[in-house]
Write an enzyme that holds these catalytic residues in place. Structure first.
Site: not given
Length: 187
Positions: A34, A97, A121, A124, A152, A175-176
């Site tokens: 990241r 997940k 995920h 990312r 997702d 989510g976003r």
């Protein structure tokens, strides 16, 4: 987790609080690269602790994000070890997940999981993972109604939800878009 006793305490607290399911991340035994977090020196703000995982603010401030992840999470987890152990300590549903293949759907069924979330995920965690919508049909076909399928990643509109449901998902997680909505008032 690396600390099995702490994990058991967390599971028991969650169950006692009324949680209905545990979601295990199956595909990321190590933290993805990241760059933004490294470049920005990502750190939760002082004063913020993680009581559910028994970490104080001082403990969090003394470690990097990567070090916190690697000291907390086991990089040797396996379906054969984790699922039976969790079944022995809780009655909550167990979901996996990070499923992106029909083989993982079959494995989840084999181990008696209650559902899977087709997830990369948000793109990312691991480079070059396929889009979740692209693998959903094969995963849903493998499930053949024997396990619940959620998805997702990349869900940005009602049209995206409609497509995912038409391709075999029971539910779409977002989510976003929710975070963008919450962030708008913070500007």
């Amino acid at each position: 987790m690396t600390d099995r006793e702490k994990e058991a305490r967390i599971v028991r607290r969650a169950e006692a609080s009324g949680c209905k399911a545990i979601f295990l991340t199956a595909d990321s035994p190590v933290l993805g690269v990241r760059y933004n977090e490294w470049r920005n020196g990502f750190q939760p703000p002082p004063g913020l602790g993680y009581p559910m995982i028994e970490k104080t603010s001082d403990q969090i401030q003394q470690e990097s994000h990567d070090d916190g992840f690697s000291s907390f999470n086991s990089d040797s987890h396996s379906w054969a070890r984790e699922i039976p152990w969790l079944r022995s300590i809780t009655k909550m549903e167990i979901w996996i997940k990070g499923v992106l293949t029909s083989e993982d759907v079959e494995t989840a069924i084999e181990y008696g999981c209650d559902g899977v979330i087709i997830s990369n995920h948000g793109g990312r965690q691991l480079d070059e993972t396929p889009a979740t919508i692209d693998v959903l049909p094969a995963c849903a076909k493998a499930a053949r109604g024997r396990i619940r399928i959620h998805i997702d990643g990349g869900i940005r509109s009602g049209t995206d939800i409609f497509k995912a449901l038409a391709l075999g998902a029971e539910c779409c997680w977002v989510g976003r878009p929710m975070l963008w909505g919450l962030a708008i008032a913070a500007i």
